[in-house]
Structures are given as C-alpha cells and as structure tokens.
Enzyme design. Structure first.
Site, PDB file in Angstrom:
ATOM      1  N   HIS A  14      12.805   8.185  -9.889  1.00 53.06           N
ATOM      2  CA  HIS A  14      11.927   7.027 -10.147  1.00 53.06           C
ATOM      3  C   HIS A  14      10.620   7.276  -9.404  1.00 53.06           C
ATOM      4  O   HIS A  14      10.547   7.122  -8.184  1.00 53.06           O
ATOM      5  CB  HIS A  14      12.586   5.733  -9.650  1.00 53.06           C
ATOM      6  CG  HIS A  14      11.769   4.506  -9.900  1.00 53.06           C
ATOM      7  ND1 HIS A  14      12.295   3.373 -10.489  1.00 53.06           N
ATOM      8  CD2 HIS A  14      10.467   4.205  -9.640  1.00 53.06           C
ATOM      9  CE1 HIS A  14      11.357   2.449 -10.582  1.00 53.06           C
ATOM     10  NE2 HIS A  14      10.238   2.931 -10.068  1.00 53.06           N
ATOM     11  N   HIS A  16       6.135   7.042  -9.581  1.00 54.25           N
ATOM     12  CA  HIS A  16       4.859   6.652 -10.210  1.00 54.25           C
ATOM     13  C   HIS A  16       3.822   7.724  -9.908  1.00 54.25           C
ATOM     14  O   HIS A  16       3.499   7.963  -8.737  1.00 54.25           O
ATOM     15  CB  HIS A  16       4.397   5.307  -9.655  1.00 54.25           C
ATOM     16  CG  HIS A  16       5.353   4.197  -9.960  1.00 54.25           C
ATOM     17  ND1 HIS A  16       5.303   3.470 -11.120  1.00 54.25           N
ATOM     18  CD2 HIS A  16       6.431   3.740  -9.272  1.00 54.25           C
ATOM     19  CE1 HIS A  16       6.287   2.585 -11.135  1.00 54.25           C
ATOM     20  NE2 HIS A  16       6.995   2.733 -10.025  1.00 54.25           N
ATOM     21  N   LEU A  17       3.313   8.356 -10.960  1.00 58.40           N
ATOM     22  CA  LEU A  17       2.300   9.404 -10.770  1.00 58.40           C
ATOM     23  C   LEU A  17       0.906   8.946 -11.155  1.00 58.40           C
ATOM     24  O   LEU A  17      -0.063   9.646 -10.880  1.00 58.40           O
ATOM     25  CB  LEU A  17       2.657  10.649 -11.598  1.00 58.40           C
ATOM     26  CG  LEU A  17       3.773  11.537 -11.058  1.00 58.40           C
ATOM     27  CD1 LEU A  17       3.977  12.733 -11.988  1.00 58.40           C
ATOM     28  CD2 LEU A  17       3.478  12.018  -9.638  1.00 58.40           C
ATOM     29  N   ARG A  18       0.805   7.790 -11.865  1.00 59.36           N
ATOM     30  CA  ARG A  18      -0.520   7.309 -12.315  1.00 59.36           C
ATOM     31  C   ARG A  18      -1.178   8.340 -13.232  1.00 59.36           C
ATOM     32  O   ARG A  18      -0.522   9.146 -13.855  1.00 59.36           O
ATOM     33  CB  ARG A  18      -1.436   6.951 -11.130  1.00 59.36           C
ATOM     34  CG  ARG A  18      -0.780   6.162 -10.005  1.00 59.36           C
ATOM     35  CD  ARG A  18      -0.215   4.836 -10.438  1.00 59.36           C
ATOM     36  NE  ARG A  18       0.173   4.039  -9.267  1.00 59.36           N
ATOM     37  CZ  ARG A  18       1.073   3.077  -9.287  1.00 59.36           C
ATOM     38  NH1 ARG A  18       1.738   2.778 -10.386  1.00 59.36           N
ATOM     39  NH2 ARG A  18       1.345   2.385  -8.195  1.00 59.36           N
ATOM     40  N   ASN A  42       4.369   2.875 -16.418  1.00 56.00           N
ATOM     41  CA  ASN A  42       3.525   1.666 -16.300  1.00 56.00           C
ATOM     42  C   ASN A  42       2.060   2.005 -16.028  1.00 56.00           C
ATOM     43  O   ASN A  42       1.478   1.562 -15.047  1.00 56.00           O
ATOM     44  CB  ASN A  42       4.091   0.696 -15.242  1.00 56.00           C
ATOM     45  CG  ASN A  42       4.131   1.274 -13.847  1.00 56.00           C
ATOM     46  OD1 ASN A  42       4.229   2.482 -13.673  1.00 56.00           O
ATOM     47  ND2 ASN A  42       4.053   0.411 -12.847  1.00 56.00           N
ATOM     48  N   LYS A 100      12.270   2.373 -20.007  1.00 55.74           N
ATOM     49  CA  LYS A 100      12.148   1.473 -18.860  1.00 55.74           C
ATOM     50  C   LYS A 100      11.873   0.054 -19.322  1.00 55.74           C
ATOM     51  O   LYS A 100      10.947  -0.185 -20.096  1.00 55.74           O
ATOM     52  CB  LYS A 100      10.997   1.963 -17.967  1.00 55.74           C
ATOM     53  CG  LYS A 100      10.711   1.096 -16.755  1.00 55.74           C
ATOM     54  CD  LYS A 100      11.797   1.217 -15.699  1.00 55.74           C
ATOM     55  CE  LYS A 100      11.610   0.211 -14.585  1.00 55.74           C
ATOM     56  NZ  LYS A 100      11.099   0.766 -13.364  1.00 55.74           N
ATOM     57  N   HIS A 137      14.028  -2.693 -14.250  1.00 56.38           N
ATOM     58  CA  HIS A 137      13.452  -3.369 -13.079  1.00 56.38           C
ATOM     59  C   HIS A 137      14.204  -4.693 -12.982  1.00 56.38           C
ATOM     60  O   HIS A 137      13.944  -5.616 -13.751  1.00 56.38           O
ATOM     61  CB  HIS A 137      11.945  -3.583 -13.236  1.00 56.38           C
ATOM     62  CG  HIS A 137      11.336  -4.193 -12.011  1.00 56.38           C
ATOM     63  ND1 HIS A 137      10.519  -3.503 -11.157  1.00 56.38           N
ATOM     64  CD2 HIS A 137      11.480  -5.430 -11.470  1.00 56.38           C
ATOM     65  CE1 HIS A 137      10.172  -4.293 -10.145  1.00 56.38           C
ATOM     66  NE2 HIS A 137      10.742  -5.464 -10.313  1.00 56.38           N
ATOM     67  N   HIS A 175      15.769   0.809  -7.986  1.00 54.81           N
ATOM     68  CA  HIS A 175      15.375   0.355  -6.638  1.00 54.81           C
ATOM     69  C   HIS A 175      16.153  -0.898  -6.194  1.00 54.81           C
ATOM     70  O   HIS A 175      15.570  -1.968  -5.943  1.00 54.81           O
ATOM     71  CB  HIS A 175      13.869   0.115  -6.525  1.00 54.81           C
ATOM     72  CG  HIS A 175      13.188  -0.514  -7.718  1.00 54.81           C
ATOM     73  ND1 HIS A 175      13.637  -1.649  -8.313  1.00 54.81           N
ATOM     74  CD2 HIS A 175      12.085  -0.145  -8.396  1.00 54.81           C
ATOM     75  CE1 HIS A 175      12.824  -1.953  -9.313  1.00 54.81           C
ATOM     76  NE2 HIS A 175      11.883  -1.058  -9.389  1.00 54.81           N
ATOM     77  N   LEU A 219       7.663  -4.023  -4.566  1.00 58.37           N
ATOM     78  CA  LEU A 219       8.587  -4.827  -5.363  1.00 58.37           C
ATOM     79  C   LEU A 219       9.707  -3.945  -5.892  1.00 58.37           C
ATOM     80  O   LEU A 219       9.437  -2.824  -6.315  1.00 58.37           O
ATOM     81  CB  LEU A 219       7.844  -5.495  -6.525  1.00 58.37           C
ATOM     82  CG  LEU A 219       6.904  -6.621  -6.090  1.00 58.37           C
ATOM     83  CD1 LEU A 219       6.021  -7.073  -7.248  1.00 58.37           C
ATOM     84  CD2 LEU A 219       7.697  -7.801  -5.523  1.00 58.37           C
ATOM     85  N   ASP A 247      10.573   5.589  -5.999  1.00 61.13           N
ATOM     86  CA  ASP A 247       9.620   4.526  -6.361  1.00 61.13           C
ATOM     87  C   ASP A 247       8.323   4.703  -5.575  1.00 61.13           C
ATOM     88  O   ASP A 247       7.624   3.725  -5.289  1.00 61.13           O
ATOM     89  CB  ASP A 247      10.227   3.136  -6.126  1.00 61.13           C
ATOM     90  CG  ASP A 247       9.426   2.039  -6.824  1.00 61.13           C
ATOM     91  OD1 ASP A 247       8.610   2.354  -7.707  1.00 61.13           O
ATOM     92  OD2 ASP A 247       9.623   0.863  -6.472  1.00 61.13           O
ATOM     93  N   HIS A 251      -1.186   3.232  -4.304  1.00 64.52           N
ATOM     94  CA  HIS A 251      -2.344   2.370  -4.541  1.00 64.52           C
ATOM     95  C   HIS A 251      -3.364   2.766  -3.477  1.00 64.52           C
ATOM     96  O   HIS A 251      -2.976   3.133  -2.364  1.00 64.52           O
ATOM     97  CB  HIS A 251      -1.977   0.888  -4.352  1.00 64.52           C
ATOM     98  CG  HIS A 251      -1.019   0.367  -5.377  1.00 64.52           C
ATOM     99  ND1 HIS A 251      -1.395  -0.077  -6.611  1.00 64.52           N
ATOM    100  CD2 HIS A 251       0.336   0.239  -5.338  1.00 64.52           C
ATOM    101  CE1 HIS A 251      -0.345  -0.477  -7.298  1.00 64.52           C
ATOM    102  NE2 HIS A 251       0.740  -0.289  -6.554  1.00 64.52           N
ATOM    103  N   ALA A 263       1.548  -4.164  -4.847  1.00 59.67           N
ATOM    104  CA  ALA A 263       2.899  -3.804  -4.405  1.00 59.67           C
ATOM    105  C   ALA A 263       3.124  -2.311  -4.601  1.00 59.67           C
ATOM    106  O   ALA A 263       2.845  -1.782  -5.670  1.00 59.67           O
ATOM    107  CB  ALA A 263       3.922  -4.583  -5.223  1.00 59.67           C
TER     108      ALA A 263
HETATM  109  C1  NCD Z   1       5.319  -0.188  -8.607  1.00 59.51           C
HETATM  110  C2  NCD Z   1       3.896   0.238  -8.996  1.00 59.51           C
HETATM  111  O1  NCD Z   1       2.990   0.090  -8.171  1.00 59.51           O
HETATM  112  O2  NCD Z   1       3.704   0.756 -10.096  1.00 59.51           O
HETATM  113  N1  NCD Z   1       5.235  -1.032  -7.448  1.00 59.51           N
HETATM  114  C3  NCD Z   1       6.246  -1.292  -6.589  1.00 59.51           C
HETATM  115  O3  NCD Z   1       6.066  -2.129  -5.697  1.00 59.51           O
HETATM  116  N2  NCD Z   1       7.396  -0.666  -6.644  1.00 59.51           N
HETATM  117  C4  NCD Z   1       5.969  -0.852  -9.761  1.00 59.51           C
HETATM  118  C5  NCD Z   1       7.450  -1.042  -9.602  1.00 59.51           C
HETATM  119  O4  NCD Z   1       8.228  -0.090  -9.674  1.00 59.51           O
HETATM  120  O5  NCD Z   1       7.877  -2.195  -9.398  1.00 59.51           O
HETATM  121 ZN    ZN Z   2       8.645   1.719  -9.606  1.00 58.15          ZN
END
Ligand code: NCD
Ligand code: ZN
Length: 345
Positions: A14, A16-18, A42, A100, A137, A175, A219, A247, A251, A263
């Site tokens: 899990h 996030h690479l943006r 996302n 997802k 989620h 998560h 989150l 996760d 940011h 988050a």
């Molecule tokens: C994640 C995000 O920033 O994309 N943020 C987080 O707090 N985990 C989104 C997510 O997995 O809930």
């Molecule tokens: Zn996530």
C-alpha cells in the site's frame, strides 16, 4: 542476538507515489529497498480506467532511478461508473492487481469514491468471479460518527454486509488501526489486512499530547495504545493474513503544517529500519520476513521475490529529516527512538 538479517527483498502492499515532481522526488526512497509496491490510485484525477493505469505505470517506470530493482503493481480507483469489463481486461493483461474502494470523502482525494454501495455491486461480483482483490479504505464518513470510531463502525455497517452479499470476493482491509479490525480479519478466511509502519509505532497521544504534531496525522487516525498493541501483536504473530502496506503518503511540509493539514505519514525512507527495531523489541525478528516479504506476495498470488536485502545492526543511523522534492520538502516520519538496523544497498 543476531546482528545481521538477510530477507527477501520486501514488498510494500500500500503505497502513495503521487505524480510529476513529487513522484520523481520520492520514488527512489521506496525503490532503494523494496522489490514491489501496490500503487494507490488516488491521484487528481484518479486512476479509474485500465488506460489511465497503463499510462501511470509508464510514468512511474520513467521516473525510476537507473538500475533500480523495483516493480510497481497497479490498482484501479473504484467509482460508481466503473465498467466491469474494463476492470476484467486490466486484470487479465497482468497490469492491475487490485481495485481500491474509497468511501467518498474518507481521505485525501476520495471525492470520486463510492457513496452508494449498490452501484458498485456488478463490479465487485465480477472481481469475485475473476479472483481480483478489493482493497478497502475501511472507514465510514458520516459526520455524526466520531473519527476514532469510523473503522469499527465500518466493519459492522459496510464490510460485514458486503462479505455476506459477495462471500467469494477477496478483500484486503487496508491500514488497520483497531483491535476490532484485527479481530475481524482473524475470523475471516478469504481476507488479508495491511498494517502500516507508523501505526505500529504511534498512538493518538503522539499526535495530540503536548502540542499538535501534524506529521503524525494520517487517516485512519492513530487510536489509543490498546489498539496499537493489538496491531503489533498481529504483525509479529506470523499470521499470513497480516502484511506490510506502509501507506507512505507524502505531502509537502506546507500542506502538513497548516491550519487544515493534510493526512499522511511519509515512511518510505526508514520503514525497514523501523520495522527491524520494532520486531526486535518484540523478540520477533524471525517473523519480519513473513510480514514484509512473503505474506503479501502470497495473498496477491505473486511469485516470492528472489532478490534479498541485508540489514546490519550497529550504531544509530541518521536518516534525513526531510526529502527535498521538486514539489517541496517532505518530512520523513520520526519514530521517536534510535534506529540501529542499517539496510545495506
Ligand atoms: C493518504 C493520502 O495522502 O493519499 N493519506 C493518509 O492519511 N493515509 C490516503 C489514504 O490512504 O487514506
Ligand atoms: Zn493510503
């Protein structure tokens, strides 16, 4: 006590690479240690179709440092207009490994998520037929449900009815942050669950006691200590249903350190050192490889990674406090204790 550990190269199930400058800046942090990662969809706009996943996959490969030994595993973002045929084609081509589901409004960039669960039933039924897992989620979003209860309420009001309606659907509860979540998964045959690095380390005091610490806000939000202990017990138990999904969610610092901060905890850089420290404290170093490198691959039907990494114990390691990216600085998660397990690269 061992001072050297050799593990199969780990998988982050899990991540996030943006995109764009942020992707370019943070991808090396994961590619350095990990064999594969399940890439969350996302983005803005979200990765909904097979064609979008294909093009995001190409952008990730293009951003990889030369010589990196890393494979991105793509996911699709489920919307109420997702086409079951498109999902099936994406799965059959080997591109997409999961879909997802974000309840609309649950977290960062989830506006296009699901409001009406009946609307996505045809996609879920198709996924059950073809054996494609659903990543959830697991939080309700109603304003009247306390944010610390949102996962537990989701289990009863959304997950349980969904599993009764489509029992063959393979589900990953993402998560997990509560004892209830752990117990739910332990009682289910066809489920998996990811645990993050940060939820094994922090409880809600870390976010709120003595001042607000935005870099610990994510989150689902971290819960009280009893829940953290339940997550930790699941992680070191050797139960193959539980595996690592960091996760890690970058940011920029100005987006985190704000009157309405985003988050997400960014743990890609030091995750393996933190986990080695945590598992060692639990006397469970022998369970680390299952958690980081074999359980997740087995759940997703992937071959076990053949490459290895070596962790060596020594003097405390200094990780950078922050990663400079073209999008701005991203603070690295601070576990609050020294890290002694160095990952050799
Ligand atoms: C994640 C995000 O920033 O994309 N943020 C987080 O707090 N985990 C989104 C997510 O997995 O809930
Ligand atoms: Zn996530």
């Amino acid at each position: 006590m061992p001072t050297r550990l050799i593990l199969r190269r780990p998988d982050d199930m899990h991540l996030h690479l943006r995109d764009g400058a942020m992707l370019a800046g943070i991808l090396p942090e994961t590619a350095r240690h990990f064999a594969r990662a399940l890439i969350m969809p996302n983005l803005v706009p979200p990765v909904v179709t097979a064609a979008q996943a294909q093009s995001y996959h190409a952008r990730i490969l293009a951003a990889l440092p030369d010589g990196a030994d890393f494979t991105p595993l793509m996911t699709l973002y489920l919307t109420e207009t997702t086409d079951p045929d498109d999902v099936a084609t994406a799965h059959a081509s080997g591109l997409v490994h999961a879909v997802k589901l974000y309840p609309a409004g649950a977290t960062t960039n989830s506006q296009s998520g699901v409001r009406d669960f009946a609307a996505v039933r045809p996609v879920l039924e198709r996924m059950a037929e073809i054996g494609l897992p659903l990543c959830l989620h697991g939080e309700v979003t109603h304003a009247d449900v306390d944010i610390f209860d949102r996962e537990a309420v989701f289990l009863e009001t959304v997950l349980d009815p969904m599993r009764r309606a489509i029992p063959e659907l393979r589900i990953v509860l993402e998560h997990v942050t509560t004892k209830q979540g752990v117990e739910y998964v332990q009682a289910a045959d066809n489920m998996g669950a990811t645990l993050t690095t940060h939820h094994l380390v922090i409880n809600r005091n870390h976010i709120l006691a003595g001042g607000i610490r935005p870099h610990y806000y994510c989150l689902p939000v971290a819960k009280r200590e009893t829940h953290r202990l339940a997550l930790l017990a699941a992680a070191v138990s050797g139960d193959p249903r539980f595996f690592l999904g960091t996760d890690s969610a970058p940011h920029t610092d100005d987006a985190k350190e704000s009157a309405c901060g985003c988050a997400g905890c960014f743990t890609a850089t030091n995750t393996m050192s933190i986990l080695a420290e945590v598992f060692e404290q639990q006397g469970a170093l022998d369970k680390l490889e299952g958690f980081t490198s074999t359980h997740g691959a087995a759940f997703y039907g992937l071959r076990q990674s053949r490459a290895q990494i070596t962790l060596r114990k020594g003097d405390p390691i200094r990780y950078p406090a922050c990663i400079e990216t073209g999008a701005g600085p991203v603070t690295v998660f601070d576990p609050g204790f020294d890290l002694h397990w160095h990952v050799e690269t």
